[in-house]
Design an enzyme around this catalytic site. Structure first.
Site, PDB file in Angstrom:
ATOM      1  N   PHE A   1       0.850  -1.112  -0.158  1.00  0.00           N
ATOM      2  CA  PHE A   1       0.046   0.104   0.013  1.00  0.00           C
ATOM      3  C   PHE A   1       0.857   1.389  -0.079  1.00  0.00           C
ATOM      4  CE2 PHE A   1      -2.169  -3.140   2.430  1.00  0.00           C
ATOM      5  CZ  PHE A   1      -3.626  -3.132   1.903  1.00  0.00           C
ATOM      6  N   ASP A   2       0.371   2.289  -0.595  1.00  0.00           N
ATOM      7  CA  ASP A   2       0.938   3.781  -0.443  1.00  0.00           C
ATOM      8  C   ASP A   2       0.221   4.120   0.923  1.00  0.00           C
ATOM      9  OD1 ASP A   2       1.979   6.150  -0.920  1.00  0.00           O
ATOM     10  OD2 ASP A   2       0.306   6.700  -1.854  1.00  0.00           O
TER      11      ASP A   2
END
Length: 288
Positions: free
Chosen positions: A148-149
């Protein structure tokens, strides 16, 4: 972003009644053709989800069969030859809109190649992302790896707005001033919580999560870590890249899917030298 009330309720129910977490995926994301004999970009991710369900089989409540309930959303009446364990097929008709179906399904994640439907889903409070068709390398099935960012994905875009509107210097000062203030949750926070919920129940769980963010290791990184802890977002490994390209790290991690709110980062992940399946989360100031 205010997290979807339905997703929150599902997580609360899961803690008491152990109800499965729903992942909804469209046929256009899962297959390259409607008849379903050519694997699409979401196929390796769903295959890995199947692996998690199979690995953990027999370790659930008696009323549960799987941790993740996979729902295939399609407009076709054709038989689908997929070789995957699909728990439910939802055929869209003119009687109800997609959002009506999602409201009933309450997914923690919705995947499609259609950006309009994904934006609608996010605006309605569902975690969602746009899949881009690309060639991919068959990945190891021993673990589900999800990257994930941070901002605009696990977190809200409040800090990203400062950067976009006032520049890097203002962003850095903002993070120093608000180092102890937790960021609000982003659109994929509930999906990340679902993964962590499962991880907590197994000493050797076939799920591994990563955060790959452009934030640095100073105040902005400290604020990110505090936010993860406060919201119960259990992440196995965190990479704070100080604005450097994400491609090399993603290539090393080889996630089955990588979520980012900036299309440029997704495109970099999809680059032939990286070969990672990227999913765009069209949320926040970067997508206005």
């Amino acid at each position: 972003m205010n997290t979807s009330e339905t997703s929150r309720q599902q997580l609360k129910l899961s803690e008491s009644k152990m109800t499965p977490f729903t992942i909804a995926v469209t046929s256009c994301a899962l297959f390259r053709q409607e008849r379903g004999d050519i694997e699409g970009v979401a196929f390796p991710f769903i295959k890995a989800i199947n692996m998690v369900n199979q690995y953990t089989y027999g370790h659930m409540d008696q009323d549960m069969e799987v941790w993740f309930k996979i729902v295939l959303i399609t407009t076709s009446d054709q038989e689908i030859d997929h070789g995957l364990k699909i728990n439910q097929i939802c055929r869209i008709t003119a009687e109800k809109t997609l959002l009506d179906y999602l409201k009933d399904l309450k997914p923690v994640l919705y995947l499609s190649t259609d950006s309009h439907s994904v934006r609608e889903a996010i605006n309605a409070g569902h975690g969602a992302a746009v899949m881009s068709q690309t060639n991919y390398t068959e990945l190891s099935g021993d673990k589900l790896r999800v990257a994930f960012d941070g901002d605009g994905v696990l977190f809200s875009d409040e800090s990203e707005r400062v950067f976009k509107e006032r520049g890097l210097e203002a962003f850095i000062q903002n993070e120093v001033d608000l180092e102890g203030t937790v960021l609000n949750e982003g659109p994929l926070a509930e999906f990340a919580k679902a993964l962590f919920f499962i991880q907590k129940r197994f000493s050797k769980c076939p799920v591994r999560t990563y955060i790959v963010t452009s934030r640095g290791t100073g105040s902005s990184g400290i604020r990110a870590i505090k936010t993860l802890r406060e919201h119960g977002l259990g992440i196995d490994e965190a990479f704070f890249l100080c604005g450097t390209p994400k491609g090399p790290i993603l290539k090393a991690i080889e996630p089955h899917i990588f979520f980012d709110d900036q299309q440029s980062h997704v495109d970099n992940a999809l680059n032939v030298e990286c070969g990672v399946v990227g999913a765009h989360v069209p949320f926040g100031v970067c997508n206005n």
